[in-house]
Design an enzyme around this catalytic site. Structure first.
Site, PDB file in Angstrom:
ATOM      1  NE  ARG A 103      36.562  42.756  40.920  1.00  0.00           N
ATOM      2  CZ  ARG A 103      36.007  43.718  39.782  1.00  0.00           C
ATOM      3  NH1 ARG A 103      34.771  43.314  39.265  1.00  0.00           N
ATOM      4  NH2 ARG A 103      36.790  44.179  39.209  1.00  0.00           N
ATOM      5  CD  GLU A 142      38.127  41.730  33.827  1.00  0.00           C
ATOM      6  OE1 GLU A 142      38.343  42.116  35.000  1.00  0.00           O
ATOM      7  OE2 GLU A 142      38.036  42.618  33.054  1.00  0.00           O
ATOM      8  CD  GLU A 299      33.500  43.986  32.071  1.00  0.00           C
ATOM      9  OE1 GLU A 299      34.246  44.532  32.533  1.00  0.00           O
ATOM     10  OE2 GLU A 299      33.397  42.831  32.675  1.00  0.00           O
ATOM     11  CD1 TRP A 307      38.924  50.350  36.994  1.00  0.00           C
ATOM     12  CD2 TRP A 307      40.851  50.359  36.460  1.00  0.00           C
ATOM     13  NE1 TRP A 307      39.000  49.776  35.597  1.00  0.00           N
ATOM     14  CE2 TRP A 307      39.966  49.884  35.435  1.00  0.00           C
ATOM     15  CE3 TRP A 307      42.196  50.552  36.239  1.00  0.00           C
ATOM     16  CZ2 TRP A 307      40.660  49.550  33.977  1.00  0.00           C
ATOM     17  CZ3 TRP A 307      42.786  50.327  34.676  1.00  0.00           C
ATOM     18  CH2 TRP A 307      41.795  49.659  33.530  1.00  0.00           C
ATOM     19  CD  GLU A 347      33.796  48.136  39.495  1.00  0.00           C
ATOM     20  OE1 GLU A 347      32.638  47.583  39.457  1.00  0.00           O
ATOM     21  OE2 GLU A 347      34.805  47.589  39.093  1.00  0.00           O
ATOM     22  CE  LYS A 348      30.888  56.360  46.508  1.00  0.00           C
ATOM     23  NZ  LYS A 348      32.129  55.559  46.812  1.00  0.00           N
ATOM     24  CG  PHE A 349      33.728  58.286  41.570  1.00  0.00           C
ATOM     25  CD1 PHE A 349      32.968  59.553  41.656  1.00  0.00           C
ATOM     26  CD2 PHE A 349      34.131  57.977  43.064  1.00  0.00           C
ATOM     27  CE1 PHE A 349      33.020  60.435  42.485  1.00  0.00           C
ATOM     28  CE2 PHE A 349      33.841  59.006  43.951  1.00  0.00           C
ATOM     29  CZ  PHE A 349      33.258  59.888  43.744  1.00  0.00           C
ATOM     30  CG  HIS A 350      33.713  52.131  35.972  1.00  0.00           C
ATOM     31  ND1 HIS A 350      33.227  52.072  34.730  1.00  0.00           N
ATOM     32  CD2 HIS A 350      34.752  51.560  36.127  1.00  0.00           C
ATOM     33  CE1 HIS A 350      33.825  51.329  34.066  1.00  0.00           C
ATOM     34  NE2 HIS A 350      34.935  50.853  34.610  1.00  0.00           N
TER      35      HIS A 350
HETATM   36  C1  GLA Z   1      36.237  44.611  34.925  1.00  0.00           C
HETATM   37  C2  GLA Z   1      35.350  43.790  35.704  1.00  0.00           C
HETATM   38  C3  GLA Z   1      34.154  44.641  35.869  1.00  0.00           C
HETATM   39  C4  GLA Z   1      34.497  45.958  36.411  1.00  0.00           C
HETATM   40  C5  GLA Z   1      35.451  46.771  35.202  1.00  0.00           C
HETATM   41  C6  GLA Z   1      35.720  48.193  35.803  1.00  0.00           C
HETATM   42  O1  GLA Z   1      36.220  44.726  33.545  1.00  0.00           O
HETATM   43  O2  GLA Z   1      35.111  42.794  34.726  1.00  0.00           O
HETATM   44  O3  GLA Z   1      33.359  43.900  36.904  1.00  0.00           O
HETATM   45  O4  GLA Z   1      35.113  45.912  37.558  1.00  0.00           O
HETATM   46  O5  GLA Z   1      36.515  45.940  35.427  1.00  0.00           O
HETATM   47  O6  GLA Z   1      36.398  48.758  34.580  1.00  0.00           O
END
Ligand code: GLA
Length: 660
Positions: A103, A142, A299, A307, A347-350
């Protein structure tokens, strides 16, 4: 109080979406951030838009009483774009083109990216400007998180335009950058490039301007989208999510363009100090950018991340404790990344509000409980000017110090955070301030490092002291002007008189982590014992007193007996100068000393380790972030029960909000 998270319905079939709405109601969700990464779903090809799925989900959220923070979806360009328009891709300093598949693979200066993003935002804004569910706009995501700078040809063109606007002529550019050094004189703006990979270190003024340009080029993108949204007739507040201090983007410059300041914050559960150095730090920074309470925690994670090299879960209660920390320091909403844990992708483990393991989980129960807690909170103060200390934080210093070729490598953020954490651990509230901002309401201003000092900031600090303020200036300050060049007449050329000293040499020390011989740590001792002996590192400057009094001196080593801490009366105020960088332990000991010098008392006399105290107007919050119970000496009326509380014992991750 908003409660919710990022919602990515494009990842799920209809039956899951149906369940989502029921679950959101169960958790007390009031708002979701929708569509942040939906570009390829909304626009499968150039000129082709598919909004039906989005209409459907927004309508159903609305029917359920859930509001929408609608994203402009420009953060991750769809796959058709790079094939048709490869020039939208960013390029690293080494010349590597960053491809799609992740991304943020767009060149902020690319006219094609800007045109396509504008088309997308126009279509979204036209369609949803008047939708009653949409209560906020979320531009991009971000800025500068992964792509900290772009060195592409598009960036080169835009950088030259930026330089033309800043300097007007090549002669002025040459003078500002000092290009007579190493044969860098330009005869035409066309010769200027971004600071791409070179055989050796770049001209620091060139680098610094490229940082400024990069922040400005991303701000241009943000403003482009904002104008499109407004032109559609949309009246809702507009935001983009900040990330604490950001390495790339000057949030002081951006903040006035956001209707609501919002932040993404991920303290590491493995680090017992992260509630302070990341959590508290972010919250106070956001409150400072916002000029008071009313910002949003946009967030955070309910549990583990994906990560970090090691992704620890949050302890039971820790997620609520960190959420209340945000509220205590001015947040009017607590949101998460993300609503439902992804089944696939990076991010499936997030962790998420609704875990992959389902609703019979601790995280889900804690999410539901937090929703209830936030819904039951009484109204909190909407203004807050209770901090008596302004801690100077500024981007140009961060960028200038991140370069090479200084007496010693200095991590600017580490030092600012060191001072922040020292005041916070001593139960002393601070605001972050820009050095050129109005400082008059503070009793103490601490500038840990002002290597780069603009004339405007210098005048402001001098006036602050003259009018009665107490100023502390840290080592390696007032060294260069805004072009990263020395001024005629040596160092401390603007603040020297106020400080009552002059500086001869910086006295670089060997950083503690480096191997090899040399002096690493210096000891400082005060004559009258008012300050316990402490240690400094990185610099042991050679200063000479012109008018100041010496408070403490170096003891031992090459500067033995020389002044290390001075104070000078100037006008109605006083100015301290510290000729070394106190270690973390020393900073913790010194922060209460300087606060006391300015007559600033702590919020609580004794704050146990692992406990924080924060003030939001008349409301005092105490939170135990440690895994042991903590006994806190504080009294007041519990804002939830109305009952008087005195010296409470807080469970691990327990908290109490009191009205004085
Ligand atoms: C950032 C991004 C989200 C996600 C989170 C993961 O905050 O904005 O899209 O990737 O990190 O921690």
């Amino acid at each position: 109080m908003h409660y919710g998270g990022d919602y990515n319905p494009e990842q799920w079939p209809r039956e899951v979406l149906n369940e989502d709405i029921d679950r959101m109601r169960e958790a007390g969700i009031t708002m979701v951030s929708l569509g942040i990464f939906s570009w390829s779903r909304i626009q499968p090809d150039e000129g082709v838009f598919d909004f039906e799925w989005l209409d459907d989900i927004i309508d159903r959220l609305h029917a359920a009483g859930i509001t929408v923070d609608l994203a402009t979806a420009t953060a991750s360009p769809p796959p058709w774009m790079h094939l048709k328009y490869p020039e939208i891709l960013p390029v690293t300093a080494e010349g590597t083109t960053l491809g799609p598949g992740s991304r943020q693979h767009y060149a902020p200066s690319s006219p094609v990216y800007r045109r396509l993003a504008a088309e997308l935002v126009s279509a979204i804004a036209a369609r949803y400007a008047n939708h009653p569910a949409v209560v906020m706009w979320h531009i991009n995501n971000e800025y500068g998180c992964h792509l900290v700078a772009d060195y592409s040809d598009a960036a080169a063109v835009a950088f030259r335009d930026w330089l033309r606007a800043r300097y007007g002529s090549v002669a002025a550019l040459n003078a500002a950058w000092g290009t007579s050094f190493w044969s860098q004189m330009y005869s035409d703006f066309e010769q200027v490039l971004p600071p791409r990979a070179a055989p050796y270190h770049h001209n620091p003024a060139h680098r610094l301007d490229f940082h400024r340009f990069t922040s400005d080029s991303m701000l241009e993108l943000y403003l482009m989208e904002k104008e499109i949204i407004r032109a559609s007739g949309a009246l809702q507040p507009i935001t983009t999510n900040f990330m604490g201090q950001s390495p790339t983007v000057d949030y002081w410059k951006w903040a006035p363009h956001l209707d609501v300041i919002s932040d993404d914050c991920y303290p590491d559960p493995n680090d017992p100090e992260s509630f302070r150095t990341v959590g508290g730090f972010h919250r106070d920074l956001m409150r400072s950018f916002a000029g008071g309470p009313g910002w949003l925690l946009m967030e955070q994670a309910s549990g583990a991340l994906n990560w970090r090299p090691a992704n620890a879960p949050k302890a039971p209660g820790q997620m609520a404790a960190l959420s209340m920390q945000a509220v205590a320091r001015g947040a009017d909403g607590v949101l998460f990344f993300q609503w439902r844990q992804s089944r696939a992708g990076t991010e499936k483990f997030h962790s998420a509000m609704l875990p992959h393991a389902g609703t019979d989980t601790r995280i889900w129960r804690e999410v539901v409980a937090l929703g209830e807690t936030l819904a039951e909170l009484p109204a909190l103060p909407e203004t807050d000017d209770t901090a008596r200390i302004g801690l100077v934080f500024e981007y140009e210093n961060m960028w200038a110090l991140s370069g090479t070729d200084h007496p010693v490598g200095i991590d600017y953020m580490e030092i600012v955070k060191r001072w922040y954490a020292a005041f916070d651990a001593a139960a002393i509230g601070v605001d972050f301030v820009h050095p050129a901002a109005d400082l008059t309401r503070y009793d103490l201003v601490v500038a840990p490092q002002l290597y780069l000092l603009t004339d405007a900031a210098a005048d402001n600090l001098r006036d602050y002291v003259a009018a009665g303020g107490t100023l502390l200036v840290g080592a390696f300050s007032d060294v260069v002007d805004e072009q990263d060049a020395f001024l005629p007449g040596g160092f401390l050329t603007r603040l020297g008189e106020t400080l009552g000293i002059r500086l001869e040499d910086f006295g670089g020390l060997v950083p503690a982590a480096e191997q090899g011989p040399g002096e690493r740590v210096v000891r400082v001792v005060s004559g009258d014992g008012a300050i316990s002996p402490f240690e400094g590192e990185l610099l042991a400057e050679e200063i000479h007193v012109t008018r100041a009094e010496v408070v403490a001196r170096f003891s031992g080593g090459r500067r033995d007996g020389d002044p290390a801490l001075t104070v000078n009366s100037a006008g109605a105020g006083r100015a301290f100068y510290l000729a070394t960088i106190p270690t973390t332990a020393a900073t913790r000991a010194l922060a209460p000393y300087f606060a006391a010098q300015a007559g600033v008392a702590p919020l609580i006399a004794e704050l146990p380790a692992g406990v924080e105290v924060a003030r939001r107007g008349s409301v005092l919050t105490v939170i135990n972030h440690s895994t042991e119970p903590a006994h806190v000496r504080v009294a007041g009326k519990d804002i939830r029960t109305g009952e008087r509380v005195e010296d409470p014992e807080l469970e691990p991750f327990g908290w109490v909000m009191l009205r004085a």
